[in-house]
Write a protein that holds these residues in place. Structure first.
Motif, PDB file in Angstrom:
ATOM      1  N   SER A   7       0.850  -1.190   0.000  1.00  0.00           N
ATOM      2  CA  SER A   7       0.000   0.000   0.000  1.00  0.00           C
ATOM      3  C   SER A   7       0.887   1.241   0.000  1.00  0.00           C
ATOM      4  O   SER A   7       2.100   1.136   0.229  1.00  0.00           O
ATOM      5  N   GLY A   8       0.275   2.396  -0.265  1.00  0.00           N
ATOM      6  CA  GLY A   8       1.004   3.643  -0.158  1.00  0.00           C
ATOM      7  C   GLY A   8       1.405   4.279  -1.477  1.00  0.00           C
ATOM      8  O   GLY A   8       1.975   5.376  -1.480  1.00  0.00           O
ATOM      9  N   GLY A   9       1.126   3.608  -2.581  1.00  0.00           N
ATOM     10  CA  GLY A   9       1.469   4.196  -3.863  1.00  0.00           C
ATOM     11  C   GLY A   9       0.588   5.397  -4.177  1.00  0.00           C
ATOM     12  O   GLY A   9      -0.396   5.670  -3.486  1.00  0.00           O
ATOM     13  N   GLY A  10       0.953   6.120  -5.232  1.00  0.00           N
ATOM     14  CA  GLY A  10       0.158   7.275  -5.621  1.00  0.00           C
ATOM     15  C   GLY A  10       0.847   8.098  -6.682  1.00  0.00           C
ATOM     16  O   GLY A  10       1.879   7.705  -7.234  1.00  0.00           O
ATOM     17  N   LEU A  11       0.255   9.261  -6.944  1.00  0.00           N
ATOM     18  CA  LEU A  11       0.791  10.211  -7.925  1.00  0.00           C
ATOM     19  C   LEU A  11       1.436  11.369  -7.182  1.00  0.00           C
ATOM     20  O   LEU A  11       0.777  12.026  -6.364  1.00  0.00           O
ATOM     21  N   VAL A  12       2.714  11.606  -7.455  1.00  0.00           N
ATOM     22  CA  VAL A  12       3.453  12.684  -6.828  1.00  0.00           C
ATOM     23  C   VAL A  12       4.244  13.441  -7.882  1.00  0.00           C
ATOM     24  O   VAL A  12       4.376  12.984  -9.018  1.00  0.00           O
ATOM     25  N   GLN A  13       4.796  14.571  -7.476  1.00  0.00           N
ATOM     26  CA  GLN A  13       5.633  15.349  -8.381  1.00  0.00           C
ATOM     27  C   GLN A  13       7.103  15.039  -8.132  1.00  0.00           C
ATOM     28  O   GLN A  13       7.482  14.570  -7.052  1.00  0.00           O
ATOM     29  N   ALA A  14       7.906  15.312  -9.122  1.00  0.00           N
ATOM     30  CA  ALA A  14       9.346  15.111  -8.987  1.00  0.00           C
ATOM     31  C   ALA A  14       9.862  15.894  -7.782  1.00  0.00           C
ATOM     32  O   ALA A  14       9.478  17.049  -7.575  1.00  0.00           O
ATOM     33  N   GLY A  15      10.713  15.238  -6.990  1.00  0.00           N
ATOM     34  CA  GLY A  15      11.249  15.847  -5.792  1.00  0.00           C
ATOM     35  C   GLY A  15      10.477  15.530  -4.529  1.00  0.00           C
ATOM     36  O   GLY A  15      10.980  15.750  -3.420  1.00  0.00           O
ATOM     37  N   ASP A  16       9.257  15.013  -4.695  1.00  0.00           N
ATOM     38  CA  ASP A  16       8.432  14.663  -3.542  1.00  0.00           C
ATOM     39  C   ASP A  16       8.900  13.356  -2.907  1.00  0.00           C
ATOM     40  O   ASP A  16       9.772  12.650  -3.437  1.00  0.00           O
ATOM     41  N   SER A  17       8.275  13.047  -1.771  1.00  0.00           N
ATOM     42  CA  SER A  17       8.556  11.800  -1.054  1.00  0.00           C
ATOM     43  C   SER A  17       7.292  10.963  -0.969  1.00  0.00           C
ATOM     44  O   SER A  17       6.174  11.485  -1.037  1.00  0.00           O
ATOM     45  N   ILE A 108      15.630 -11.905  -8.661  1.00  0.00           N
ATOM     46  CA  ILE A 108      14.183 -12.102  -8.605  1.00  0.00           C
ATOM     47  C   ILE A 108      13.836 -13.550  -8.345  1.00  0.00           C
ATOM     48  O   ILE A 108      12.906 -13.864  -7.586  1.00  0.00           O
ATOM     49  N   THR A 109      14.581 -14.460  -8.939  1.00  0.00           N
ATOM     50  CA  THR A 109      14.264 -15.881  -8.825  1.00  0.00           C
ATOM     51  C   THR A 109      14.452 -16.425  -7.415  1.00  0.00           C
ATOM     52  O   THR A 109      13.979 -17.521  -7.105  1.00  0.00           O
ATOM     53  N   GLU A 110      15.122 -15.687  -6.556  1.00  0.00           N
ATOM     54  CA  GLU A 110      15.325 -16.122  -5.176  1.00  0.00           C
ATOM     55  C   GLU A 110      14.135 -15.791  -4.272  1.00  0.00           C
ATOM     56  O   GLU A 110      14.085 -16.238  -3.131  1.00  0.00           O
ATOM     57  N   TYR A 111      13.218 -15.002  -4.774  1.00  0.00           N
ATOM     58  CA  TYR A 111      12.060 -14.577  -3.983  1.00  0.00           C
ATOM     59  C   TYR A 111      10.841 -15.422  -4.354  1.00  0.00           C
ATOM     60  O   TYR A 111      10.428 -15.426  -5.510  1.00  0.00           O
ATOM     61  N   GLY A 112      10.283 -16.091  -3.369  1.00  0.00           N
ATOM     62  CA  GLY A 112       9.192 -17.019  -3.652  1.00  0.00           C
ATOM     63  C   GLY A 112       7.807 -16.484  -3.363  1.00  0.00           C
ATOM     64  O   GLY A 112       6.812 -17.064  -3.813  1.00  0.00           O
ATOM     65  N   SER A 113       7.716 -15.388  -2.618  1.00  0.00           N
ATOM     66  CA  SER A 113       6.412 -14.809  -2.288  1.00  0.00           C
ATOM     67  C   SER A 113       6.395 -13.360  -2.749  1.00  0.00           C
ATOM     68  O   SER A 113       7.360 -12.623  -2.507  1.00  0.00           O
ATOM     69  N   TRP A 114       5.272 -12.963  -3.355  1.00  0.00           N
ATOM     70  CA  TRP A 114       5.154 -11.630  -3.923  1.00  0.00           C
ATOM     71  C   TRP A 114       3.802 -11.021  -3.572  1.00  0.00           C
ATOM     72  O   TRP A 114       2.796 -11.732  -3.474  1.00  0.00           O
ATOM     73  N   GLY A 115       3.803  -9.691  -3.414  1.00  0.00           N
ATOM     74  CA  GLY A 115       2.548  -8.969  -3.272  1.00  0.00           C
ATOM     75  C   GLY A 115       1.955  -8.658  -4.630  1.00  0.00           C
ATOM     76  O   GLY A 115       2.526  -9.012  -5.663  1.00  0.00           O
ATOM     77  N   GLN A 116       0.812  -7.968  -4.617  1.00  0.00           N
ATOM     78  CA  GLN A 116       0.115  -7.670  -5.863  1.00  0.00           C
ATOM     79  C   GLN A 116       0.632  -6.403  -6.530  1.00  0.00           C
ATOM     80  O   GLN A 116       0.316  -6.137  -7.688  1.00  0.00           O
ATOM     81  N   GLY A 117       1.404  -5.601  -5.802  1.00  0.00           N
ATOM     82  CA  GLY A 117       1.992  -4.390  -6.354  1.00  0.00           C
ATOM     83  C   GLY A 117       1.185  -3.136  -6.059  1.00  0.00           C
ATOM     84  O   GLY A 117      -0.027  -3.197  -5.851  1.00  0.00           O
ATOM     85  N   THR A 118       1.878  -2.004  -6.036  1.00  0.00           N
ATOM     86  CA  THR A 118       1.232  -0.712  -5.850  1.00  0.00           C
ATOM     87  C   THR A 118       1.869   0.280  -6.819  1.00  0.00           C
ATOM     88  O   THR A 118       3.085   0.305  -6.991  1.00  0.00           O
ATOM     89  N   GLN A 119       1.040   1.072  -7.481  1.00  0.00           N
ATOM     90  CA  GLN A 119       1.507   1.977  -8.538  1.00  0.00           C
ATOM     91  C   GLN A 119       2.085   3.252  -7.941  1.00  0.00           C
ATOM     92  O   GLN A 119       1.453   3.902  -7.094  1.00  0.00           O
ATOM     93  N   VAL A 120       3.262   3.617  -8.415  1.00  0.00           N
ATOM     94  CA  VAL A 120       3.885   4.892  -8.079  1.00  0.00           C
ATOM     95  C   VAL A 120       4.107   5.650  -9.383  1.00  0.00           C
ATOM     96  O   VAL A 120       4.750   5.141 -10.297  1.00  0.00           O
ATOM     97  N   THR A 121       3.564   6.852  -9.450  1.00  0.00           N
ATOM     98  CA  THR A 121       3.720   7.681 -10.637  1.00  0.00           C
ATOM     99  C   THR A 121       4.316   9.018 -10.224  1.00  0.00           C
ATOM    100  O   THR A 121       3.780   9.692  -9.341  1.00  0.00           O
ATOM    101  N   VAL A 122       5.423   9.369 -10.863  1.00  0.00           N
ATOM    102  CA  VAL A 122       6.113  10.620 -10.552  1.00  0.00           C
ATOM    103  C   VAL A 122       6.043  11.519 -11.785  1.00  0.00           C
ATOM    104  O   VAL A 122       6.585  11.172 -12.835  1.00  0.00           O
ATOM    105  N   SER A 123       5.398  12.638 -11.632  1.00  0.00           N
ATOM    106  CA  SER A 123       5.267  13.568 -12.755  1.00  0.00           C
ATOM    107  C   SER A 123       6.400  14.587 -12.727  1.00  0.00           C
ATOM    108  O   SER A 123       6.898  14.951 -11.658  1.00  0.00           O
ATOM    109  N   SER A 124       6.771  15.050 -13.907  1.00  0.00           N
ATOM    110  CA  SER A 124       7.897  16.003 -14.008  1.00  0.00           C
ATOM    111  C   SER A 124       7.421  17.442 -13.888  1.00  0.00           C
ATOM    112  O   SER A 124       6.251  17.733 -13.897  1.00  0.00           O
TER     113      SER A 124
END
Length: 124
Positions: A7-17, A108-124
């Motif tokens: 969790s925690g992904g989102g749309l941010v601007q360049a330089g943000d955290s 990557i092949t050493e990791y056997g469990s994965w989450g579904q992913g969260t999108q991070v988008t950084v705009s310029s």
């Protein structure tokens, strides 16, 4: 098998955290290390950072060293990725993963469990 939810992904601007979180459940004894990976559109999934669950020792990809910090809270079974000074090239789906390998690894092949992913988008 470890169950992971990011969790925690989102749309941010360049330089943000931004701080990503990953809740882990199940398979404690199989969770020796954890990592963050990311995948941009049309590109292969790539390593970002890894951490030893027991010792807290960390390992980073050169592209994020000094900007990103991986950490974990063993009491809450949580993994975090603090991302500072974000750049447009950091835009990707971010995944957390768990490995039974004792030594920190970026493979990557050493990791056997994965989450579904969260999108991070950084705009310029």
């Amino acid at each position: 098998q470890v169950h992971l939810v990011e969790s925690g992904g989102g749309l941010v601007q360049a330089g943000d955290s931004l701080r990503l979180s990953c809740a882990a459940s199940g398979g404690t004894f199989s969770r020796i290390g954890m990592g963050w990976f990311r995948q941009a559109p049309g590109k292969e999934r790539q390593f970002v950072a890894a951490i030893s669950w027991s010792s807290g020792v960390t390992y980073y990809a050169d592209s994020v060293k000094g900007r990103f910090t991986i950490s974990r809270d063993t009491a809450k079974n949580m993994l975090y990725l603090q991302m500072n000074s974000l750049k447009p090239e950091d835009t990707a789906v971010y995944y957390c993963a768990a490995t039974t390998r004792f030594a920190l690894t970026s493979m990557i092949t050493e990791y056997g469990s994965w989450g579904q992913g969260t999108q991070v988008t950084v705009s310029s």
